[in-house]
Scaffold this motif. Structure first.
Motif, PDB file in Angstrom:
ATOM      1  N   ALA A 141       2.820  -7.028  -0.484  1.00  0.00           N
ATOM      2  CA  ALA A 141       3.367  -7.947   0.519  1.00  0.00           C
ATOM      3  C   ALA A 141       2.238  -8.809   1.046  1.00  0.00           C
ATOM      4  O   ALA A 141       1.077  -8.389   1.123  1.00  0.00           O
ATOM      5  N   GLN A 142       2.608 -10.043   1.414  1.00  0.00           N
ATOM      6  CA  GLN A 142       1.645 -11.019   1.862  1.00  0.00           C
ATOM      7  C   GLN A 142       2.015 -11.426   3.276  1.00  0.00           C
ATOM      8  O   GLN A 142       3.180 -11.672   3.551  1.00  0.00           O
ATOM      9  N   ARG A 143       1.053 -11.499   4.175  1.00  0.00           N
ATOM     10  CA  ARG A 143       1.357 -11.943   5.534  1.00  0.00           C
ATOM     11  C   ARG A 143       1.681 -13.424   5.512  1.00  0.00           C
ATOM     12  O   ARG A 143       1.022 -14.218   4.833  1.00  0.00           O
ATOM     13  N   GLU A 144       2.735 -13.809   6.257  1.00  0.00           N
ATOM     14  CA  GLU A 144       3.107 -15.227   6.344  1.00  0.00           C
ATOM     15  C   GLU A 144       3.461 -15.517   7.786  1.00  0.00           C
ATOM     16  O   GLU A 144       4.546 -15.151   8.243  1.00  0.00           O
ATOM     17  N   PHE A 147       6.161 -11.584   6.921  1.00  0.00           N
ATOM     18  CA  PHE A 147       5.548 -11.222   5.651  1.00  0.00           C
ATOM     19  C   PHE A 147       6.532 -11.503   4.532  1.00  0.00           C
ATOM     20  O   PHE A 147       7.735 -11.601   4.740  1.00  0.00           O
ATOM     21  N   GLU A 154       0.342   3.000   2.687  1.00  0.00           N
ATOM     22  CA  GLU A 154       0.195   1.567   2.890  1.00  0.00           C
ATOM     23  C   GLU A 154      -1.291   1.249   2.721  1.00  0.00           C
ATOM     24  O   GLU A 154      -2.122   1.807   3.427  1.00  0.00           O
ATOM     25  N   THR A 211      -4.198  -1.711   2.725  1.00  0.00           N
ATOM     26  CA  THR A 211      -4.464  -3.122   3.043  1.00  0.00           C
ATOM     27  C   THR A 211      -5.810  -3.551   2.472  1.00  0.00           C
ATOM     28  O   THR A 211      -6.669  -2.724   2.195  1.00  0.00           O
ATOM     29  N   GLY A 229      -6.604  -7.878   5.860  1.00  0.00           N
ATOM     30  CA  GLY A 229      -5.374  -7.431   6.500  1.00  0.00           C
ATOM     31  C   GLY A 229      -4.188  -8.328   6.197  1.00  0.00           C
ATOM     32  O   GLY A 229      -3.114  -8.167   6.761  1.00  0.00           O
ATOM     33  N   ASN A 230      -4.360  -9.293   5.294  1.00  0.00           N
ATOM     34  CA  ASN A 230      -3.262 -10.208   4.979  1.00  0.00           C
ATOM     35  C   ASN A 230      -2.473  -9.791   3.755  1.00  0.00           C
ATOM     36  O   ASN A 230      -1.434 -10.365   3.460  1.00  0.00           O
ATOM     37  N   HIS A 231      -3.011  -8.839   3.031  1.00  0.00           N
ATOM     38  CA  HIS A 231      -2.345  -8.440   1.801  1.00  0.00           C
ATOM     39  C   HIS A 231      -2.239  -6.917   1.796  1.00  0.00           C
ATOM     40  O   HIS A 231      -3.238  -6.229   2.007  1.00  0.00           O
ATOM     41  N   VAL A 232      -1.030  -6.417   1.626  1.00  0.00           N
ATOM     42  CA  VAL A 232      -0.873  -4.959   1.594  1.00  0.00           C
ATOM     43  C   VAL A 232      -0.179  -4.531   0.320  1.00  0.00           C
ATOM     44  O   VAL A 232       0.518  -5.317  -0.318  1.00  0.00           O
ATOM     45  N   MET A 279      11.746 -15.895   2.846  1.00  0.00           N
ATOM     46  CA  MET A 279      11.173 -14.548   2.632  1.00  0.00           C
ATOM     47  C   MET A 279      12.101 -13.713   1.790  1.00  0.00           C
ATOM     48  O   MET A 279      13.307 -13.705   2.016  1.00  0.00           O
ATOM     49  N   PHE A 334       4.128  -4.210   8.881  1.00  0.00           N
ATOM     50  CA  PHE A 334       3.222  -4.706   7.859  1.00  0.00           C
ATOM     51  C   PHE A 334       1.818  -4.161   8.059  1.00  0.00           C
ATOM     52  O   PHE A 334       1.250  -4.266   9.142  1.00  0.00           O
ATOM     53  N   VAL A 387       0.803  -1.181   8.349  1.00  0.00           N
ATOM     54  CA  VAL A 387       0.667   0.090   9.064  1.00  0.00           C
ATOM     55  C   VAL A 387       1.470   1.181   8.373  1.00  0.00           C
ATOM     56  O   VAL A 387       0.929   2.226   7.997  1.00  0.00           O
ATOM     57  N   GLY A 388       2.761   0.945   8.209  1.00  0.00           N
ATOM     58  CA  GLY A 388       3.564   1.957   7.528  1.00  0.00           C
ATOM     59  C   GLY A 388       4.994   1.950   7.999  1.00  0.00           C
ATOM     60  O   GLY A 388       5.466   1.000   8.624  1.00  0.00           O
ATOM     61  N   THR A 415       7.806  -9.840  13.083  1.00  0.00           N
ATOM     62  CA  THR A 415       8.673  -9.395  11.986  1.00  0.00           C
ATOM     63  C   THR A 415       8.537  -7.901  11.773  1.00  0.00           C
ATOM     64  O   THR A 415       7.437  -7.352  11.789  1.00  0.00           O
TER      65      THR A 415
END
Lengths: 381, 158, 280
Positions: free
Chosen positions: A92-95, A99, A280, A282, A286-289, C1, C54, C56-57, C95
């Protein structure tokens, strides 16, 4: 219709599989064990090796002949490929404040599993029920499963730790395969009695142009497999579900808890254990997980953690959970036992704990049905 | 007096008691009333009575040095307040405050203790009933002690 | 998204936080809305979602909103760990990923024509609130509604305004208690089982829905049985560690049950024998 495949013709089998786009996975010797890995040629098969297994013990020993499949099972099982130790669920990418999910789009790898034992076929079919069953079939598992060709091998000797006969899963391969082979290494040479179990298997055999097997060869094969059945440990399975449910406070659990290290080896080598955890991950920005799914074990301290503590904090409770799940609750959940009698948990336990011995001890010391889980009595809640 | 007897006799706590004992209890009983905010009794005072609450609400409080006082339990209509009258050395272990206007029957503990010494059957009947109250309070206190809503208590299942 | 593919229940759908309300010092209610035409998805009272932050979990959280408000979701979250702390720190516009709904719901149809008794402890009122909303919306299908609710102390009580509103409805009784309180508390003090003697209970015609810490539910079940509520009419909501909510990860097992798909709502009779054992 049984056919005969000569050992030297295995080169053609490999070529035929590779031509169809299959990566051949099979047994090979490495680090003092027979493990499963990618094979490029039959030369990598563990010819002339066998395994000596006992509770807490695994050694390789040279055979008198050059049999390729003259061993039982090693520390790996096919779940290494079908239900891998770790794989990515998505990225996932932060947007902005939100995300975007980037689902996995990898193409499936076609694999031919060479040397699948009867117990392993049973284990695959058990995991099929777990991961493809009722509510939520696992699409990643299905993709892997659909792209696998199963070339089974009948066991002609058992390890001392095997008990598939008791569990009704072997040593004879019954179904669920594309091809099944029994290895003969007598004075007539190194050859395999082969049968197809699917259209894909039939096509392969046709391409190999194998002559039909003689009745003598078929009989030889049957005798060898029957002999394997008599070399094993045993476990009594009638009433095992009720017995386990009815003895959740049996003193034997305290006894095994004193020996068990909760290392989780048994769950790693067991071909049906399926528990996983989710992590999870990262990157530094921190922008891509990435969300990863990894093997987990009910023996770990935090497995049953809920805000503040673990429900199963004692080793006693965790060993009890593993054994009663494997041999009792599994039946309620998925319709069959969770154990296939491969004996890996016995060999790879550093404390030498033997599941067949623990069950026998529980059965021997069984009290009345007073605590039967199916009984309808009032607790003192 | 007759009304008192009837009310006592109808109360579940005294169910099954011989009519003559009910009469005896009625003889030791009187009507009392506490305005909102007043203390019915205080910790370490002599416990010489117990109360059958007919209306209102009573808070049981504990004060500890350097800590804010807390209410550990409230009792309401129909509840029995106090068992320390029965158990030596007969002193109250907490405060009891009327949260709102409270009406009750007060039963004279000194008088009843004497009668129980004379009549062991009466004593046994009363002790049985109070033992059951003490057991229920202990159960509830145990559950309170487990502090089930606190963080980190989720794993406690027994 | 992008969001949840129909064939992959492991992918979260993106939702936007529209409101964050503080209920108690460590508990907040998040209101969420689906974004980008994810499509409103209904739920049944008692079910839960996996909420994703996002980086974290994920954690399982009961749905605690109104099931008949399609497209709007409410979750009451207590901050007890990394993910829940991150959740309660979300601000409007943020989000949150949502997977679900999962699990078995409260069997409200079994309460038709009966009194519904709701017994909640602490944050256990959150998964019961949708059931209360349902009963209040379909009042003529049910008899009395009795809510017995206990929390640790007065400031830990959830939804106090709503509770007061429910208490004013006809044929509805709401009783509150706390485990301990300061002297300024004018309400009841004592464990939630002490409320039973004040409840206008008709045991033979009652459906009981119970949610709270496990010990509390056991004490309550004992109290219900002792008062004559049929065992077959008692339902509880269980909680266990969950990583997937789809029956794959194995973490939520309780005896032969997967709390994520055989529960979280269980008939008391199913669990009766299991409850007798420690560390199961």
């Amino acid at each position: 219709m049984a056919a005969v495949l000569q050992a030297p013709n295995f080169e053609h089998l490999f070529a035929a599989l590779q031509a169809r786009g299959y990566e051949v996975i099979g047994p090979t010797v490495r680090d003092g064990a027979i493990v499963y890995d990618t094979l490029r040629s039959p030369n990598e098969l563990p010819g002339g090796w066998t395994d000596e297994q006992e509770a807490g013990r695994y050694r390789l020993r040279r055979r008198a002949d050059e049999a390729w499949f003259g061993y039982a099972v090693g520390p790996h099982s096919w779940k290494k490929y079908l239900h891998p130790p770790e794989y990515r669920l998505f990225s996932a990418q932060r947007e902005g404040q939100g995300f975007r999910i980037l689902p996995e789009t990898s193409t499936a790898v076609k694999r031919a599993f060479l040397g699948v034992r009867a117990c392993e076929l049973a284990a695959i079919s058990i995991q099929d029920r777990v991961l493809q069953g009722a509510s939520y079939p696992d699409p990643a598992y299905r993709r892997r499963r659909e792209n696998v060709l199963l070339i089974a091998v009948n066991c002609t000797e058992a390890a001392a730790t095997c008990f598939c006969a008791s569990m009704g899963t072997g040593p004879q391969v019954r179904d669920g395969y594309d091809l099944v082979m029994t290895e003969l290494t007598g004075p007539d040479g190194h050859q395999f009695v082969v049968e197809a179990g699917s259209e894909a298997g039939r096509q392969l055999l046709e391409e190999m142009e194998c002559p039909p097997a003689t009745p003598e060869q078929c009989r030889q094969a049957e005798t060898l497999v029957a002999a394997a059945a008599s070399q094993m440990r045993a476990i009594r399975t009638e009433g095992i579900r009720e017995m386990l449910y009815g003895n959740l406070e049996h003193p034997r659990w305290d006894d095994v808890a004193r020996r068990c290290l909760a290392c989780g080896n048994c769950t790693m080598v067991c071909p049906t254990c399926f528990c996983t955890t989710v992590e999870e991950v990262t990157d530094i920005t921190g922008n891509h997980v990435e969300r990863w799914r990894k093997w987990d074990s009910c023996f770990s301290q935090n497995f049953s953690y809920i805000h503040g503590g673990s429900v199963r904090s004692s080793i006693r409770s965790r060993y009890r959970q593993w054994l009663t799940h494997k041999l009792a609750s599994w039946i309620d959940q998925f319709g069959t036992s969770g154990c296939v009698g491969c004996g890996r948990c016995i060999a790879w336990c550093p404390a030498g704990i033997d599941i067949t011995e623990e069950v026998a001890a529980l059965q021997a010391g069984v009290r009345g049905a007073a605590e039967a889980i199916t009984e309808n009595n009032h607790g003192n809640a | 007096m007759e009304t008192l007897e009837r009310i006592l006799g109808e109360h579940p706590f005294f169910a099954g008691l011989e009519p003559e004992y009910i009469r005896l209890l009625a003889g030791c009983a009187s009507n009392v009333r506490f305005e909102a905010g007043t203390y019915i009794f205080c910790e370490s005072q002599q416990a010489d009575a117990f109360y059958l609450i007919r209306q209102g609400q009573v808070a049981l409080e504990i004060f500890a040095p350097k800590r804010r006082p807390i209410i550990i339990e409230t009792l309401g209509e129909g509840d029995i307040l106090g068992w320390s009258w029965l158990v030596p050395p007969h002193y109250w272990r907490f405060h009891a405050r009327a949260v709102e206007l409270t009406r009750a029957f007060a039963l004279d503990g000194v008088c009843l203790r004497a009668k129980c010494e004379q009549n062991h059957d009466l004593g046994y009947e009363l002790l049985k009933r109070f033992a059951s109250i003490i057991e229920r309070r202990l159960d509830a206190t145990r559950l309170q002690l487990l502090d089930v809503y606190a963080q980190g208590s989720a794993r406690v299942t027994r | 998204m992008t969001g949840m593919l129909p064939t992959d229940p492991m992918l979260p759908a993106a939702c936007r936080v529209t409101q964050v309300t503080r209920e108690t010092p460590d508990t907040f209610t998040l209101q969420l809305e689906f974004v980008d035409g994810e499509g409103p998805r209904g739920f049944a009272p008692g079910q839960f979602s996996m909420l994703y932050v996002f980086g974290v979990g994920e954690v399982p959280v009961s749905m605690s909103g109104d099931p008949e408000q399609i497209g709007r979701l409410a979750y009451t979250v207590r901050s007890v760990g990394q993910v829940t702390h991150a959740l309660v720190c979300r601000r409007p516009g943020a989000t949150v990923g949502v997977r679900g709904p999962f699990g078995t719901p409260w069997p409200l149809s079994e309460g038709r024509g009966l009194d519904v008794l709701v017994v909640a402890g602490g944050i256990g009122l959150a998964p019961l609130r949708p059931a209360i909303y349902h009963v209040l919306r379909h009042r003529d299908e049910f008899g009395r509604l009795i809510v017995l609710y206990g929390a640790r102390s007065p400031r830990d009580l959830l939804y106090r305004k709503e509770l007061a509103g429910w208490a004013r409805r006809s044929e509805t009784q709401v009783l509150l208690t706390v485990d301990y309180a300061g002297l300024d508390w004018r309400g009841r003090v004592g464990v939630v089982t002490t409320l039973f003697r004040y409840a206008r209970l008709r045991p033979e015609q009652t459906l009981a829905l119970v949610c709270g810490p496990e010990i509390m539910m056991r004490f309550v079940a004992g109290e219900l049985l002792g008062r004559g509520v049929p065992a077959s009419k008692i339902y509880v909501s269980m909680e266990r560690n969950m990583k997937c909510a789809t029956g794959w990860c194995g973490h939520c097992q309780y005896g032969p049950f997967f709390v994520c798909k055989d529960g979280p709502v269980f008939a008391y009779e199913k669990l009766r024998a299991l409850w007798r054992h420690d560390e199961l």
